[in-house]
Design a protein around this motif. Structure first.
Motif: not given
Ligand code: SAM
Length: 379
Positions: A15, A18-19, A236, A238-239, A241, A268, A273-275, A302
């Motif tokens: 994440h 991604k930022k 954002f 993390n992996s 969620n 994304f 979001s990165t969810k 998301c």
């Protein structure tokens, strides 16, 4: 004092990468747009907490962080628009990180300058803030990207009140996890400082992310003064969620607002979001002959293309021959949905899921043909 490699080259999780991608993509688009504007003499980019510019990903590969990525993008811009200046400030409290960054930065050129420093961001911004002026026709972008929740609003004020943009990493994870157990005076003071409220008023926020987000929105509303401001914020995860931070973009330029929303959805991959994708979301075509309409679940953390289509369907329900421009215009001021990205996917979802019909309409006066959409009636 020797500084360990681990302190200089820190880990970057997916994440975080991604930022980096989002900020860089936005700066690339933003800088190109501004340089084409005759009234803009140049750009100033500030990352006041820049780190070393180099990270290690989960597999041990070296990954470039925001400062190196942005420096490369802006060097290209400076070489394209040779009559305009690009000034960059990179600062980090940790001197070893700044020294590491310097090794990897491009060299200065006639219209491209990088100034590095290792001081407290507060001192740097206190120094730059009063120099901002509307008359120089420079556009600035300030990135305020701390590890924890501390935000020093006082030094941000001049940046909100002048022509330019501010991006803040609101590290929500910090108070959501720690506020109820905070004991030390320093930590308590940090939260009071960031949310500009007494600690007793903040403790009930607990792990309610909406409460912190609302408070920050209120503070930004005060910071902007009388200026028309557009604020877009993307979370954002993390992996696992779990929410880490919101990346908040503040601008008085509607084009910047539109651009940031589009960049975020692109980075994304067609969501907000990165969810990780919700397992309950399955793309299904609606059978309008079937009496049962399958309702898709909405994840307010998301949103997807389906949610954009649903929003449009609800707004235009039953209307025939709506010009595409009217549809995209409706999305311009939406706080999350992009108005100029994924247009084809949105149209496909409207037609395949909601049974909307695309057609062409010719204007009787101008003779011009345009695409229009007829929406089914929700009733
Ligand atoms: C999240 S990292 C920044 C990442 C960077 N903006 C990027 O995208 O690659 C936060 C950095 O802030 C620095 N930092 C923390 N407090 C600071 C302060 N008061 N002034 C300047 N730098 C600070 C830390 O040393 C750390 O390198």
């Amino acid at each position: 004092m020797t500084v360990s490699k681990a302190e200089i080259i820190t880990k970057a999780s997916p994440h975080t990468i991604k930022k980096f991608e989002l900020i860089t993509k936005y700066i690339e688009a933003w800088s190109q747009k501004l340089m084409l504007n005759d009234h803009c003499n140049g750009l100033i980019f500030i990352d006041c907490m820049c780190n070393s510019g180099i990270y290690e990903d989960q597999n041990g590969n070296l990954i470039e962080g925001t400062p190196i990525r942005v420096a490369k993008v802006l060097l290209d811009v400076a070489r394209t628009y040779t009559n305009k200046m690009v000034n960059i400030y990179f600062n980090d409290l940790n001197e070893a990180r700044v020294r590491e960054l310097e090794k990897r930065l491009p060299k200065d050129e006639r219209n491209f300058k990088i100034i590095t420093s290792s001081e407290d961001a507060i001192d740097l911004l206190e120094h730059i803030g009063p120099q901002l002026s509307e008359t120089s026709h420079y556009n600035y972008f300030l990135l305020y990207d701390p590890y924890d929740a501390r935000i020093e609003w006082k030094v941000l004020l001049p940046f909100f009140r002048h022509w330019g943009e501010v991006m803040i990493n609101h590290a929500l994870r910090d108070p959501m996890r720690a506020i109820t157990s905070a004991k030390s005076a320093t930590v308590i003071e940090k939260y009071e400082h960031t949310y500009l409220a007494d600690f007793e008023k903040l403790v009930p926020y607990g792990s309610d992310k909406n409460a912190y987000e609302k408070r920050i929105a209120k503070i930004i509303d005060y910071m902007k003064g009388n200026r028309r401001y557009y604020i877009a914020s993307f979370p954002f995860y993390n992996s696992k969620n779990s929410l880490q931070y919101d990346l908040i973009h503040c601008t008085s330029n509607i084009e910047g607002y539109k651009l940031y929303k589009s960049c975020a959805w692109k980075v994304f991959g067609g969501q907000s979001s990165t969810k990780g994708a919700s397992s309950t979301y399955i793309q299904t075509s609606l059978d309008f002959n079937s009496p049962e309409q399958v309702k898709m679940p909405v994840d307010n953390d998301c949103y997807t293309i389906h949610d954009i289509a649903e929003y449009l369907q609800n707004h235009f329900s039953g209307r025939q021959g709506v010009p595409l421009k009217e549809i995209w215009d409706l999305l311009v001021l939406h706080p999350i949905f992009p108005s100029d990205a994924f247009r084809r996917d949105i149209k496909t979802e409207l037609c395949e899921y909601y049974g909307a019909i695309k057609s062409k309409k010719t204007d009787e006066n101008t003779g011009q043909t345009q695409e229009v959409i007829s929406f089914r009636d929700n009733k």
